[in-house]
Design a protein around this motif. Structure first.
Motif, PDB file in Angstrom:
ATOM      1  N   UNK A 131     -19.808 -33.821 -43.679  1.00  0.00           N
ATOM      2  CA  UNK A 131     -21.155 -33.255 -43.708  1.00  0.00           C
ATOM      3  C   UNK A 131     -21.115 -31.749 -43.466  1.00  0.00           C
ATOM      4  N   UNK A 132     -20.267 -31.338 -42.510  1.00  0.00           N
ATOM      5  CA  UNK A 132     -20.119 -29.912 -42.215  1.00  0.00           C
ATOM      6  C   UNK A 132     -19.578 -29.169 -43.438  1.00  0.00           C
ATOM      7  N   UNK A 133     -18.538 -29.722 -44.056  1.00  0.00           N
ATOM      8  CA  UNK A 133     -17.940 -29.083 -45.230  1.00  0.00           C
ATOM      9  C   UNK A 133     -18.936 -28.979 -46.384  1.00  0.00           C
ATOM     10  N   UNK A 134     -19.697 -30.039 -46.609  1.00  0.00           N
ATOM     11  CA  UNK A 134     -20.672 -30.032 -47.710  1.00  0.00           C
ATOM     12  C   UNK A 134     -21.726 -28.954 -47.500  1.00  0.00           C
ATOM     13  N   UNK A 135     -22.186 -28.801 -46.248  1.00  0.00           N
ATOM     14  CA  UNK A 135     -23.209 -27.794 -45.969  1.00  0.00           C
ATOM     15  C   UNK A 135     -22.648 -26.386 -46.135  1.00  0.00           C
ATOM     16  N   UNK A 159     -29.478 -37.046 -35.247  1.00  0.00           N
ATOM     17  CA  UNK A 159     -28.378 -36.240 -34.706  1.00  0.00           C
ATOM     18  C   UNK A 159     -28.568 -34.785 -35.125  1.00  0.00           C
ATOM     19  N   UNK A 160     -28.675 -33.906 -34.145  1.00  0.00           N
ATOM     20  CA  UNK A 160     -28.875 -32.483 -34.418  1.00  0.00           C
ATOM     21  C   UNK A 160     -27.566 -31.735 -34.141  1.00  0.00           C
ATOM     22  N   UNK A 161     -26.789 -31.487 -35.190  1.00  0.00           N
ATOM     23  CA  UNK A 161     -25.506 -30.805 -35.034  1.00  0.00           C
ATOM     24  C   UNK A 161     -25.716 -29.353 -34.598  1.00  0.00           C
ATOM     25  N   UNK A 162     -24.923 -28.920 -33.620  1.00  0.00           N
ATOM     26  CA  UNK A 162     -24.974 -27.544 -33.142  1.00  0.00           C
ATOM     27  C   UNK A 162     -23.547 -27.034 -32.928  1.00  0.00           C
ATOM     28  N   UNK A 163     -23.415 -25.732 -32.802  1.00  0.00           N
ATOM     29  CA  UNK A 163     -22.148 -25.135 -32.401  1.00  0.00           C
ATOM     30  C   UNK A 163     -22.182 -24.929 -30.888  1.00  0.00           C
ATOM     31  N   UNK A 164     -21.042 -25.184 -30.228  1.00  0.00           N
ATOM     32  CA  UNK A 164     -20.969 -25.034 -28.779  1.00  0.00           C
ATOM     33  C   UNK A 164     -19.776 -24.165 -28.402  1.00  0.00           C
ATOM     34  N   UNK A 165     -19.897 -23.491 -27.268  1.00  0.00           N
ATOM     35  CA  UNK A 165     -18.804 -22.652 -26.780  1.00  0.00           C
ATOM     36  C   UNK A 165     -18.795 -22.686 -25.259  1.00  0.00           C
ATOM     37  N   UNK A 166     -17.687 -22.197 -24.689  1.00  0.00           N
ATOM     38  CA  UNK A 166     -17.532 -22.122 -23.245  1.00  0.00           C
ATOM     39  C   UNK A 166     -17.547 -20.680 -22.768  1.00  0.00           C
ATOM     40  N   UNK A 167     -17.187 -20.507 -21.520  1.00  0.00           N
ATOM     41  CA  UNK A 167     -17.287 -19.200 -20.847  1.00  0.00           C
ATOM     42  C   UNK A 167     -16.533 -18.093 -21.589  1.00  0.00           C
ATOM     43  N   UNK A 168     -15.412 -18.409 -22.212  1.00  0.00           N
ATOM     44  CA  UNK A 168     -14.607 -17.391 -22.896  1.00  0.00           C
ATOM     45  C   UNK A 168     -15.408 -16.644 -23.959  1.00  0.00           C
ATOM     46  N   UNK A 169     -16.356 -17.330 -24.588  1.00  0.00           N
ATOM     47  CA  UNK A 169     -17.153 -16.723 -25.660  1.00  0.00           C
ATOM     48  C   UNK A 169     -18.598 -16.494 -25.216  1.00  0.00           C
ATOM     49  N   UNK A 170     -18.771 -16.125 -23.955  1.00  0.00           N
ATOM     50  CA  UNK A 170     -20.111 -15.982 -23.377  1.00  0.00           C
ATOM     51  C   UNK A 170     -20.977 -14.989 -24.145  1.00  0.00           C
ATOM     52  N   UNK A 171     -20.351 -13.978 -24.756  1.00  0.00           N
ATOM     53  CA  UNK A 171     -21.135 -12.963 -25.477  1.00  0.00           C
ATOM     54  C   UNK A 171     -21.909 -13.557 -26.651  1.00  0.00           C
ATOM     55  N   UNK A 209     -27.617 -25.993 -38.668  1.00  0.00           N
ATOM     56  CA  UNK A 209     -27.009 -27.104 -39.398  1.00  0.00           C
ATOM     57  C   UNK A 209     -28.042 -28.180 -39.694  1.00  0.00           C
ATOM     58  N   UNK A 210     -27.907 -28.899 -40.804  1.00  0.00           N
ATOM     59  CA  UNK A 210     -28.893 -29.938 -41.147  1.00  0.00           C
ATOM     60  C   UNK A 210     -28.834 -31.122 -40.195  1.00  0.00           C
ATOM     61  N   UNK A 211     -29.979 -31.763 -40.030  1.00  0.00           N
ATOM     62  CA  UNK A 211     -30.075 -32.943 -39.167  1.00  0.00           C
ATOM     63  C   UNK A 211     -29.421 -34.132 -39.865  1.00  0.00           C
ATOM     64  N   UNK A 212     -28.636 -34.891 -39.095  1.00  0.00           N
ATOM     65  CA  UNK A 212     -28.051 -36.135 -39.604  1.00  0.00           C
ATOM     66  C   UNK A 212     -28.678 -37.309 -38.849  1.00  0.00           C
ATOM     67  N   UNK A 213     -28.210 -38.506 -39.125  1.00  0.00           N
ATOM     68  CA  UNK A 213     -28.744 -39.663 -38.397  1.00  0.00           C
ATOM     69  C   UNK A 213     -27.729 -40.800 -38.351  1.00  0.00           C
ATOM     70  N   UNK A 214     -28.006 -41.745 -37.483  1.00  0.00           N
ATOM     71  CA  UNK A 214     -27.245 -42.991 -37.391  1.00  0.00           C
ATOM     72  C   UNK A 214     -28.036 -44.065 -38.121  1.00  0.00           C
ATOM     73  N   UNK A 215     -27.376 -44.804 -38.988  1.00  0.00           N
ATOM     74  CA  UNK A 215     -28.041 -45.858 -39.747  1.00  0.00           C
ATOM     75  C   UNK A 215     -27.520 -47.242 -39.374  1.00  0.00           C
ATOM     76  N   UNK A 216     -28.326 -48.257 -39.689  1.00  0.00           N
ATOM     77  CA  UNK A 216     -27.952 -49.642 -39.431  1.00  0.00           C
ATOM     78  C   UNK A 216     -27.693 -50.334 -40.768  1.00  0.00           C
ATOM     79  N   UNK A 217     -26.567 -51.035 -40.863  1.00  0.00           N
ATOM     80  CA  UNK A 217     -26.187 -51.729 -42.093  1.00  0.00           C
ATOM     81  C   UNK A 217     -26.126 -53.228 -41.881  1.00  0.00           C
ATOM     82  N   UNK A 218     -26.628 -53.963 -42.866  1.00  0.00           N
ATOM     83  CA  UNK A 218     -26.527 -55.421 -42.898  1.00  0.00           C
ATOM     84  C   UNK A 218     -26.112 -55.844 -44.304  1.00  0.00           C
TER      85      UNK A 218
END
Length: 216
Positions: A133-137, A93-105, A193-202
């Motif tokens: 994860x966001x807060x820790x970073x 999972x590659x976390x990114x920041x996203x925005x819409x037209x209002x913040x086009x600049x 932002x740092x890369x995260x991942x999905x893990x499998x638990x058993x």
């Protein structure tokens, strides 16, 4: 006991999988990671009943420990639990920041995280792994996270961002369609932002049925 279990497992491989497997995960992991795999599995083993149990990662882990599901897919990182076996890299999972037209600049430059925090920030709920994860970073950089809006789903976040309510934080994998259509754009930052991942638990030390083994 182990020998008898092994013999039983070998016998099972001579027949089609049957029984029930209970899969725990968040709605998002089901939608973006597991859905196609579950469909493929059902086509190969139609006699197996599949129960899907959607919840946030902490609750999914509790269900697995209470034997209310057989396998769990969770957002990482999580605290190490001696009773569970973790496969850490099912999906990146590659976390990114996203925005819409209002913040086009903001699409024209690379922002420091310190400057980005001046804009209204839309995050996931404080009980989620994504938020922690966001807060820790940010904390590691000496920056405090102060969300303007907290949401319970990624879809709601994307909708609010598109309407100009603020800057969102989301795995790029979960916003591909909106990024490709131009409805949203990535706000580039330094650092990223740092890369995260999905893990499998058993559960540890519990036999795995042939149906579940085939799914894994």
């Amino acid at each position: 006991e182990l020998f008898n279990e092994a013999e039983s497992r070998i016998e099972q491989t001579k027949t089609d999988a049957t029984g029930t497997i209970r899969i725990g995960a968040s709605d998002t992991i089901f939608e973006y990671f597991l859905a196609e795999k579950i469909v493929d599995y059902h086509e190969k083993f139609p006699a197996v009943k599949i129960e899907l149990m959607a919840d946030f990662t902490p609750d999914t882990i509790e269900k697995l420990k209470a034997n209310r599901c057989d396998i769990a897919f969770v957002n990482l990182p999580i605290e190490i639990d001696q009773d569970l076996r973790l496969n850490e890299n099912c999906m990146r999972l590659h976390d990114i920041f996203i925005a819409g037209e209002k913040y086009e600049e903001l699409s024209l430059s690379v922002l420091s995280l310190d400057k980005l925090k001046k804009y209204p920030l839309i995050t996931m709920d404080k009980n989620t792994v994504a938020y922690r994860s966001l807060c820790n970073f940010f904390s590691s950089l000496g920056i405090e996270v102060k969300p303007a809006i907290e949401v319970g789903t990624w879809d709601l976040m994307k909708r609010l961002v598109a309407k100009g309510m603020g800057i969102g934080v989301i795995p790029k994998e979960y916003a591909k369609r909106e990024l490709q259509s131009g409805e949203l754009f990535e706000v580039r930052t330094d650092p990223v932002l740092p890369v995260r991942s999905v893990g499998m638990l058993l559960p540890k030390n519990q036999p795995v049925s042939y149906a579940l083994h085939s799914f894994i």
